[in-house]
Write an enzyme that holds these catalytic residues in place. Structure first.
Site, short mmCIF file in Angstrom:
data_model
loop_
_atom_site.label_atom_id
_atom_site.label_comp_id
_atom_site.label_asym_id
_atom_site.label_seq_id
_atom_site.Cartn_x
_atom_site.Cartn_y
_atom_site.Cartn_z
N HIS A 130 43.75 36.68 42.62
CA HIS A 130 44.86 37.62 42.44
C HIS A 130 45.33 38.14 43.82
O HIS A 130 44.50 38.51 44.65
CB HIS A 130 44.38 38.79 41.57
CG HIS A 130 45.51 39.57 41.00
ND1 HIS A 130 45.82 39.54 39.66
CD2 HIS A 130 46.43 40.38 41.58
CE1 HIS A 130 46.87 40.33 39.46
NE2 HIS A 130 47.26 40.84 40.61
N HIS A 132 45.92 40.01 46.83
CA HIS A 132 45.46 41.32 47.29
C HIS A 132 44.98 41.24 48.73
O HIS A 132 44.70 40.16 49.24
CB HIS A 132 44.31 41.83 46.41
CG HIS A 132 43.01 41.10 46.62
ND1 HIS A 132 42.80 39.81 46.18
CD2 HIS A 132 41.87 41.47 47.24
CE1 HIS A 132 41.57 39.42 46.51
NE2 HIS A 132 40.99 40.40 47.16
#
Ligand SMILES: [Zn+2]
Ligand SMILES: [Zn+2]
Ligand SMILES: [Zn+2]
Length: 304
Positions: A130, A132
């Site tokens: 994800h 980030h």
């Protein structure tokens, strides 16, 4: 709690964060802890149905109060996005989030250096796909920023200012410029496609930038990471390192710049840190920075 020891032979601290061995490692798509919490489903790290940018304390911190900090910055609720695929408005908002975290963590007594970074790709050890980044608040000045301050002393003034002037005068390794930021492959890059983005005016940190400079920094970041993905026509792994002024009391100056270290030398071949790099500390490259800059310039142009 992590433990800090001092490696006498190298003159540098080493942190041990044993509990990190238990951290979530490449969970399957349905169990991403950085996804929003969907109604009727088990909660993720983020108790929101949708979000733009979220910052929270790392659950497996290498540093934590009262001896530093470790935070996670989630760029988007879209699992399949990347920094490169975000709209400019979101990246601009990210610059303000970074600035706020620098200010807040930097104000703490136990934080001497605020380091914003992103590890992208399994090649650099990413455990969550994800999109980030992370922020470490080190309770000491780490070796790399300390080396940069030593360069200031050696050159007699701000090293990034001196190097930027040299790169602009030479021009062969310049990638692109906008009204606030210059992007270049450094003359003595250590990684094959290493690139730096430097604020053209001397700005010690994000808090010293005008709003338009933050916007232009966001634009430059996007142009570079999109170019990186176009370079070998695959998502390019990299480490992104944001260097700013230290935040210890009476700390010396710094000059905001962002360094990218992609570990690839071709679409499939990794640059390994081996004997010379690890045991002697000397990087041996097989792409000249001028050639790398040419390839990267074309890729950035293609991706625009
Ligand atoms: Zn996700
Ligand atoms: Zn400077
Ligand atoms: Zn730097």
């Amino acid at each position: 709690m992590s433990e800090l020891r001092f490696n006498e032979l190298r003159g540098e601290p080493v942190a041990y964060a044993i509990h990190r061995q238990d951290r979530t490692f490449l969970p399957d798509r349905a169990h991403c802890p950085l996804d929003p919490t969907r109604p009727g489903e088990p909660p993720t790290e983020i108790p929101l149905e949708s979000f733009e940018i979220v910052v929270f304390d790392n659950r497996f911190p290498a540093f934590e109060a009262p001896a530093g900090a470790a935070e996670v910055v989630v760029y988007t609720d879209d699992h399949d996005a990347s920094l490169a695929s975000l709209p400019i408005e979101r990246v601009e908002a990210l610059m303000w989030v970074w600035r706020h975290r620098y200010q807040e963590l930097g104000a703490r007594e136990d934080v001497e250096y605020v380091y914003i970074f992103e590890n992208r790709g399994v090649e650099v050890g990413v455990t969550l796909h994800h999109p980030h980044g992370q922020i470490y608040g080190y309770p000491f000045l780490p070796p790399v920023p300390a080396l940069e301050l030593a360069a200031d002393a050696r050159l007699g003034r701000c090293a990034p200012c001196v190097l930027l002037a040299r790169e602009r005068a030479d021009g062969r390794r310049l990638l692109f410029e906008n009204d606030a930021v210059s992007a270049y492959v450094p003359e003595a890059a250590r990684w094959p496609y290493e690139a730096h983005l430097a604020m053209r005016v001397h700005r010690p940190s994000l808090t010293d930038c005008e709003p338009r400079e933050l916007r232009l920094l966001a634009e430059a970041l996007l142009a570079l990471v999109r170019g990186y993905d176009a370079l070998f026509e695959r998502p390019l792994p990299y480490v992104m390192a944001v260097h700013q002024a230290p935040t210890c009391a009476g700390s010396p100056d710094g000059h905001l710049h962002v360094e990218f270290y992609p570990p690839l030398r071709t679409a499939e071949k990794l640059k390994y840190l081996a004997g010379s790099e690890q045991g002697a500390g000397t990087f041996i490259g097989d792409v000249l920075p001028e050639e790398a800059a040419e390839g990267l310039r074309e890729a950035i142009e293609r991706a625009r």
